[in-house]
Design a protein around this motif. Structure first.
Motif, short mmCIF file in Angstrom:
data_model
loop_
_atom_site.label_atom_id
_atom_site.label_comp_id
_atom_site.label_asym_id
_atom_site.label_seq_id
_atom_site.Cartn_x
_atom_site.Cartn_y
_atom_site.Cartn_z
N ALA A 142 0.80 -1.22 0.00
CA ALA A 142 0.00 0.00 0.00
C ALA A 142 0.84 1.27 0.00
CB ALA A 142 -0.95 -0.01 1.20
N LEU A 143 2.11 1.18 0.42
CA LEU A 143 2.97 2.36 0.44
C LEU A 143 3.83 2.47 -0.82
CD1 LEU A 143 4.10 2.22 4.17
CD2 LEU A 143 2.29 3.60 3.15
N GLY A 144 3.75 1.49 -1.70
CA GLY A 144 4.53 1.53 -2.93
C GLY A 144 6.00 1.30 -2.73
N ILE A 145 6.36 0.57 -1.68
CA ILE A 145 7.76 0.35 -1.36
C ILE A 145 8.26 -0.99 -1.90
CG2 ILE A 145 9.41 0.03 0.55
CD1 ILE A 145 7.55 1.93 2.18
N THR A 146 7.44 -2.01 -1.77
CA THR A 146 7.89 -3.35 -2.16
C THR A 146 6.92 -3.99 -3.16
OG1 THR A 146 6.68 -4.43 -0.35
CG2 THR A 146 8.96 -3.76 0.10
N PHE B 36 9.90 -8.60 -10.64
CA PHE B 36 10.94 -7.73 -11.20
C PHE B 36 10.34 -6.67 -12.12
CE2 PHE B 36 14.01 -11.50 -10.72
CZ PHE B 36 14.31 -11.13 -9.42
N ILE B 37 9.33 -7.05 -12.90
CA ILE B 37 8.64 -6.08 -13.75
C ILE B 37 8.07 -4.97 -12.88
CG2 ILE B 37 6.59 -5.73 -15.21
CD1 ILE B 37 7.14 -8.66 -16.26
N LEU B 38 7.40 -5.34 -11.81
CA LEU B 38 6.78 -4.35 -10.93
C LEU B 38 7.83 -3.49 -10.23
CD1 LEU B 38 4.28 -3.07 -9.80
CD2 LEU B 38 4.13 -4.94 -8.13
N GLU B 39 8.92 -4.09 -9.79
CA GLU B 39 9.97 -3.32 -9.13
C GLU B 39 10.52 -2.24 -10.06
OE1 GLU B 39 12.86 -6.19 -7.86
OE2 GLU B 39 11.80 -6.58 -5.98
N GLU C 3 10.17 1.83 -9.62
CA GLU C 3 11.36 2.68 -9.61
C GLU C 3 11.18 3.82 -10.62
OE1 GLU C 3 14.63 0.04 -10.42
OE2 GLU C 3 14.44 -0.93 -8.45
N HIS C 4 10.65 3.49 -11.77
CA HIS C 4 10.37 4.51 -12.79
C HIS C 4 9.40 5.56 -12.26
CE1 HIS C 4 9.20 6.34 -16.59
NE2 HIS C 4 7.95 6.03 -16.32
N SER D 254 11.11 7.80 -9.73
CA SER D 254 12.07 8.73 -10.32
C SER D 254 11.37 9.92 -10.99
CB SER D 254 12.99 8.01 -11.33
OG SER D 254 12.27 7.68 -12.50
N LYS D 255 10.12 9.72 -11.41
CA LYS D 255 9.36 10.81 -12.02
C LYS D 255 8.90 11.83 -10.98
CE LYS D 255 6.05 9.83 -14.81
NZ LYS D 255 4.93 9.23 -15.54
N ASN D 256 8.79 11.39 -9.73
CA ASN D 256 8.29 12.28 -8.67
C ASN D 256 9.38 13.10 -8.08
OD1 ASN D 256 5.72 11.43 -9.09
ND2 ASN D 256 5.79 9.84 -7.53
#
Length: 144
Positions: free
Chosen positions: A25-29, A131-134, A138-139, A142-144
């Motif tokens: 829910a936090l977008g970390i993992t 790995f696709i989701l990771e 990350e993308h 990096s945009k934020n």
């Protein structure tokens, strides 16, 4: 206050199996949540719909198997057809994401961990989806 991240489902579409992964829910993992042993497109989509519902998914990212030169080959066409079918049944944003090397990376990790080849077949697609989701997350970060 902690901002809740959009819940994303990553899909690694293969000829025999479909790997699935979701973020927290936090977008970390990113965590693998299973693999679908392919039967019919209708049954495969039903499993995906249940996953969407149980994890409160708001976006889908599907791994696109680009060739090394960046073009799309035969498998990419199969993935595009799959995405077209998904869009007929699921009303969420669906994005393509470059999945080059994800299966190779998953295979290397399972090999290093000395996972028996029979067990590898069952989890490699789920790990590739992770790995696709990771890389997608990350993308986004990096945009934020």
């Amino acid at each position: 206050m902690v901002k809740e991240f959009v819940r994303i489902l990553a899909i690694d579409f293969g000829n025999a199996r479909i790997g699935l992964a979701v973020n927290d829910a936090l977008g970390i993992t990113a965590q693998g949540v299973g693999s679908i042993n392919r039967t019919t497109i209708e049954k495969d989509i039903e499993v995906i719909k249940r996953t969407i519902s149980s994890h409160h998914i708001k976006e889908i990212v599907v791994g696109m198997p680009y060739l090394l030169d960046g073009t799309k080959g035969k498998q990419a066409k199969r993935v595009e057809d799959f995405i077209s079918e998904l869009k007929k049944h699921i009303q969420l944003p669906i994005k393509e994401w470059d999945e080059r090397y994800t299966t190779v990376r998953a295979e290397e990790i399972l090999s290093e961990a000395d996972v028996h080849w029979k067990k590898r077949k069952a989890i490699i697609d789920m790990l590739a989806a992770t790995f696709i989701l990771e890389t997608y997350m990350e993308h986004l970060q990096s945009k934020n």
